[in-house]
Structure formats: structure tokens, C-alpha cells
Design a protein around this motif. Structure first.
Motif, short mmCIF file in Angstrom:
data_model
loop_
_atom_site.label_atom_id
_atom_site.label_comp_id
_atom_site.label_asym_id
_atom_site.label_seq_id
_atom_site.Cartn_x
_atom_site.Cartn_y
_atom_site.Cartn_z
N TYR A 145 0.86 -1.19 0.00
CA TYR A 145 0.00 0.00 0.00
C TYR A 145 0.89 1.24 0.00
O TYR A 145 1.88 1.31 0.73
N LEU A 146 0.53 2.21 -0.83
CA LEU A 146 1.22 3.49 -0.86
C LEU A 146 0.18 4.60 -0.76
O LEU A 146 -0.88 4.54 -1.40
N ALA A 147 0.48 5.62 0.04
CA ALA A 147 -0.44 6.74 0.22
C ALA A 147 -0.09 7.87 -0.73
O ALA A 147 1.09 8.16 -0.98
N LYS A 148 -1.09 8.48 -1.29
CA LYS A 148 -0.89 9.67 -2.11
C LYS A 148 -0.75 10.89 -1.20
O LYS A 148 -1.42 10.96 -0.17
N PRO A 149 0.09 11.86 -1.54
CA PRO A 149 0.97 11.91 -2.72
C PRO A 149 2.13 10.93 -2.59
O PRO A 149 2.63 10.68 -1.48
N LEU A 150 2.57 10.41 -3.73
CA LEU A 150 3.60 9.37 -3.73
C LEU A 150 4.99 9.96 -3.60
O LEU A 150 5.27 11.05 -4.09
N HIS A 151 5.90 9.21 -2.98
CA HIS A 151 7.32 9.55 -2.94
C HIS A 151 8.03 8.60 -3.89
O HIS A 151 7.85 7.37 -3.81
N ASP A 152 8.82 9.14 -4.79
CA ASP A 152 9.41 8.34 -5.87
C ASP A 152 10.21 7.15 -5.35
O ASP A 152 10.09 6.03 -5.86
N GLU A 153 11.04 7.38 -4.34
CA GLU A 153 11.90 6.29 -3.85
C GLU A 153 11.06 5.20 -3.19
O GLU A 153 11.33 4.00 -3.38
N GLU A 154 10.04 5.60 -2.44
CA GLU A 154 9.16 4.62 -1.82
C GLU A 154 8.44 3.79 -2.89
O GLU A 154 8.30 2.57 -2.76
N LEU A 155 8.03 4.44 -3.97
CA LEU A 155 7.37 3.75 -5.07
C LEU A 155 8.32 2.76 -5.74
O LEU A 155 7.95 1.61 -6.00
N ARG A 156 9.54 3.19 -6.00
CA ARG A 156 10.50 2.30 -6.67
C ARG A 156 10.79 1.07 -5.82
O ARG A 156 10.88 -0.05 -6.34
N LEU A 157 10.96 1.27 -4.52
CA LEU A 157 11.24 0.14 -3.63
C LEU A 157 10.05 -0.83 -3.59
O LEU A 157 10.23 -2.06 -3.62
#
Length: 498
Positions: A101-113
Motif C-alpha cells: 500500500y502506498l499513500a498519495k501523494p507518492l514519494h518516488d523512492e518509496e514507489l520504486r522500492l
């Protein structure tokens, strides 16, 4: 040909779709979908190995899309996106099988991981699906081999089995070459061969001390060689240089506990080198072939150090394969950690009428804490165990399997560590649970008095139970991180409101 893996990004807002695609440059190429219908169509592509899914979209909701994705492609990893206030929606998605699960707004590094983890998990799920299929094929092979020698004299069985064995081994393991060699004096003679460009009649026996196969003759386990030309164990062996890939497996073949020959497989064509799973499958197959050639039950492997030879329960290789298949299937039916572990333990408990428990190391107390248990009857294992005492502590500290019928006769025996809740010593089988080479805990199998678990069965259960623990820990960590993020955002909101 290798298919380029892709990530499917599903969001009704073009800005988010393209921002996610740009953030994943260097991680994975992306396919973009703006609604559920388009997403389900694109997800049919086997190259899609992960999905980033917005939970709130017009038309088909993210929950509906997730349900359909789980139905069509259960192994596909889905990362859900949502607003911080949608915690209940996120938890519903996790219960349905979302992997992150990822919360908006997204952080690029968190998304890539998160995407990198999802791609790795999808590949792991694909491997388990492949393993289940190979186990089913292995069961069919056992039946075919048994039918081939039924009613035949022992002396005639080798000629009947040899060509079938090499064909079956090559098919199950995805190998371009396979051969069966048997002892002839001090040499090894090839009696069956598939692949390669040498006729069987042109091959002459080679002294065991000089041949590559001689490395495995009389050995205790399957030898896995990734590169023949670079492996020091192969130095001076005249068979070097005859393999297309240099990757090979060598399985000792014993008949009635005596060294008889070697099964060799080489040059995998599935796009990867042979791994530990391939070696385990070959070991099971070699034991079955040895049993058929000897006319009796497959010989069990010797009990590891710190164990006494148990009176083995009668478990045939086909039953062993079926048990492992049931364990793997159970692992896919549950998500919640304790339910997943209990479902994985249930087939083992039923097979051996045993109490089966999983213990995980607790960093705070330094003890082993029971994470799940499957009981049979009124017996129960302890809720906590010392991590550094007794035979159980030996497994936790060294990663070595322990199998003993009378643990009280062992010098390392500790009644507080090596007995169940009632304190009465009995057969103890303790398996290490490892993830990436690190021992995270142990599994204990406590069969009734006088019943023993074959050591080879315990060995093949170790990777399956370790995978179940890994999945349970990943889910638990994910839920905890979601709760932590939600708590932090609530606290941040209350601070701004003051």
C-alpha cells in the motif's frame, strides 16, 4: 526467449499515470490503463508482473478490479494507492490479497522500492507454481517407473529403467542432457544417455577417481556445480569442457544403502542455472530409482549430526512428493500470518499424527516464541523455548536439522527446550527456518511415541516451511507499516489543527 517484465499502472488521472511511469524508469517499463476494463485486458499479458492500482476510480472500483485480478492471476502482485483517510479501504484490499500500500501523494523512492519488491515476489510466486507442476509431474514419473518394472526380476530392472530415467530426469528438471552411470569395478559406465552428440556405444567406462560423476559416487547429497570449468572440485577431471553451459547436477544413486551409480543432468534450458529446488527434486527421484532397483523401500538418508537413527515410518517417495505438494497448496490459500502458518502445518500434522509448531526468534526476549501450532489430540507444544539451550537451540544457532527418537539420551538434551508442554520426552524433529541464509526460527514436529519422521522428508520440508514464514513476516510487516503511516498522519494532522 526471455519476456521483458512490465508494471501495469492503473489510475483514472493521466497526471498520476505518467508520473508513476516516469518514476519507474530504470526499474521497469510500464503499461498504462485509465480504467478497470482496460486494466484487466492489459493484465492478460504474461509480461505484466506487478500492478500499481488506484483504489478510487469511476466505474469499476479498485476493489472490483483487485478481486478480478486475484481471480485471473493469483500470483500477480498488486500495490494499491489511496488517500491517507482511506485506511478501511486499504485494509480491505490487503485482506483480498494486495501485496503493498502506498499513500498519495507518492514519494518516488518509496514507489520504486515497493515495485521492486512486488516484481521479486511475483517471480517467487511463479517459481512456486512451477514447483507444484514439477511435483505433479514427478508423481507421474514414479507411477510410470513402477509400472515399467512391476513383475520383473531384479536383474532385468536396470535395462528397463535406465532409458526411462534419463528421459524423465531431463523433462522434470528442464535439462538438455542427462545420463545414468553405474559402477563397474573401479570405474563408472554410462548405461543411458539423452542429449549430447556421442553415441552410447562409443562411451567407455572411466575410473571413478577421474570422472566428473565420480565426485558424487557414494556422496551423501546431490552436488550442484554452476560452472564446471571454474569449479575447483572438477580440476583434473577429463570430462571438463564437454558441457554447453557448464552447469550440472550429480546425484548419488544407492541401492540397498550401497553406492551403485550416479545420475547426471547438465545444461538447463529454462533460462536459469540449476538451483536448490532442482537438487531436491533430483535427490527424491534418485531415492525412488534406488528403491526400484533394490526391490524394496527407498533407503532414507543418514540422520544428521546430533541425532540417533530413528525407526523410520513407512513413507514412500510418492507420498513424500504429495505431502510437499499439499504444503505448497496450503500456502496459497491464506494471507493472515497465523492462518497461513497453520494451514501450512496442517498436512504435516495429519500425515504423521503429530503436533507441529513454528517458533520465531524474538529479539527482545532472546527466546523462540511460538507463532503457530497445529495440534493432534490433547498434546501441545510449549509457547516459548530458550534459543540457546538443548537440541532445539542447536538448530536455532547452527541451522542444522535434528531428528531424534529418544532425545533424552543425547548429551545436549535439555528438558526445558526439548520436550512439549507436558514435559515428557518423545520423538523430536526440529527443522531450521531460514530466509536468505539467516535462521529466523525453527519448526518442531512431535510424532507419537515410537513413530519417526524420515530425515529426507524433513529435509525437503525445510524450504517450503521457510517460504511460508517469509510470506507471513512480509504480510505482518506490511500491515504494521500501514498502521504506523496512518498513525503518523493522524498525529501530523492534529498538530496542524492546533
Amino acid at each position: 526467449m526471455t519476456i521483458a517484465r512490465r508494471v501495469l499502472v492503473v489510475d483514472d488521472e493521466r497526471f498520476f499515470r505518467e508520473a508513476i511511469r516516469d518514476a519507474l524508469v530504470g526499474v521497469s517499463p510500464c503499461s498504462l490503463a485509465e480504467n478497470g476494463e482496460e486494466a484487466l485486458k492489459l493484465a492478460e499479458d504474461p509480461a505484466v508482473e506487478a500492478v500499481v492500482l488506484d483504489m478510487r476510480m469511476p466505474g469499476s472500483s479498485g476493489v472490483d478490479v483487485l478481486k478480478e485480478l486475484r481471480k485471473r492471476r493469483p500470483a500477480l502482485q498488486v500495490i494499491v494507492l489511496s488517500e491517507p483517510a482511506d485506511q478501511s479501504l486499504v485494509l480491505e484490499a490487503l485482506r483480498l490479497g494486495a501485496s503493498d500500500y502506498l499513500a498519495k501523494p507518492l514519494h518516488d523512492e518509496e514507489l520504486r522500492l515497493a515495485v521492486a519488491r512486488a516484481l521479486s515476489a511475483t517471480r517467487l510466486g511463479t517459481r512456486w507454481d512451477l514447483l507444484r507442476g514439477r511435483l505433479l509431474r514427478l508423481r507421474e514419473v514414479f507411477a510410470e517407473l513402477e509400472d515399467a518394472v512391476r513383475g520383473e526380476a531384479l536383474g532385468d530392472r536396470l535395462a528397463l529403467l535406465a532409458p526411462r530415467v534419463v528421459q524423465s530426469v531431463a523433462g522434470v528438471l528442464g535439462a538438455a542432457r542427462a545420463s545414468l552411470l553405474v559402477r563397474e569395478g573401479d570405474a563408472l559406465r554410462v548405461v543411458a544417455l539423452v542429449g549430447g552428440n556421442v553415441a552410447l556405444s562409443d562411451l567407455t567406462p572411466v575410473p571413478s577417481a577421474q570422472s566428473l560423476a565420480g565426485l558424487a559416487f557414494g556422496a551423501d547429497e546431490v552436488l550442484r556445480i554452476e560452472e564446471v570449468e571454474r569449479d575447483e572440485r572438477c580440476a583434473g577431471r577429463p570430462r571438463r569442457g564437454q558441457y554447453a553451459s557448464g552447469c550440472t547436477l550429480l546425484a548419488p544413486l544407492d541401492v540397498e544403502t550401497r553406492p551403485f551409480g550416479v545420475i547426471c543432468v547438465a545444461d538447463p534450458y529454462l533460462g536459469r542455472p540449476f538451483g536448490a529446488e532442482d537438487a531436491s527434486l533430483l535427490a527424491v527421484l534418485a531415492a525412488q530409482i534406488g528403491s526400484l532397483l533394490g526391490g524394496g523401500s527407498p533407503p532414507e538418508s543418514e540422520t544428521p549430526a546430533a541425532a540417533v537413527a530413528p525407526a523410520q515410518v513407512d513413507l514412500q517417495e510418492t507420498q513424500r512428493v504429495e505431502l510437499l505438494r499439499e504444503v505448497c497448496e496450503a500456502m496459497t490459500r491464506e494471507v493472515e500470518p497465523e492462518a497461513l502458518l497453520r494451514a501450512t502445518l496442517a498436512p504435516i500434522a495429519e500425515c504423521f499424527d503429530a503436533v507441529v509448531s513454528v517458533y520465531l526468534a524474538d529479539g527482545r526476549s532472546g527466546q523462540l516464541v511460538r507463532a503457530a501450532q497445529c495440534e493432534r489430540g490433547s498434546r501441545s507444544d510449549r509457547s516459548r523455548l530458550p534459543r540457546d539451550r538443548g537440541l532445539t537451540g542447536l538448530v536455532a544457532q547452527t541451522g542444522r536439522l535434528v531428528a531424534v527418537v529418544h532425545p533424552e539420551s543425547e548429551y545436549r538434551f535439555d528438558p526445558l527446550a526439548d520436550t512439549p508442554e507436558d514435559g515428557r520426552p518423545g520423538p523430536l524433529f526440529c527443522l531450521p527456518l531460514t530466509v536468505r541464509g539467516k535462521v529466523l526460527g525453527v519448526a518442531r514436529i512431535l510424532p507419537p511415541e515410537g513413530m519417526a519422521l524420515p530425515a529426507r522428508t524433513a529435509e525437503v520440508l525445510v524450504p517450503a516451511l521457510s517460504a511460508a514464514v517469509r510470506n507471513a513476516l512480509l504480510y505482518r510487516s506490511l500491515v504494521e507499516s500501514i498502521e504506523d503511516v496512518a498513525r503518523a498522519r493522524r498525529e501530523a494532522g492534529s498538530q496542524r489543527g492546533r
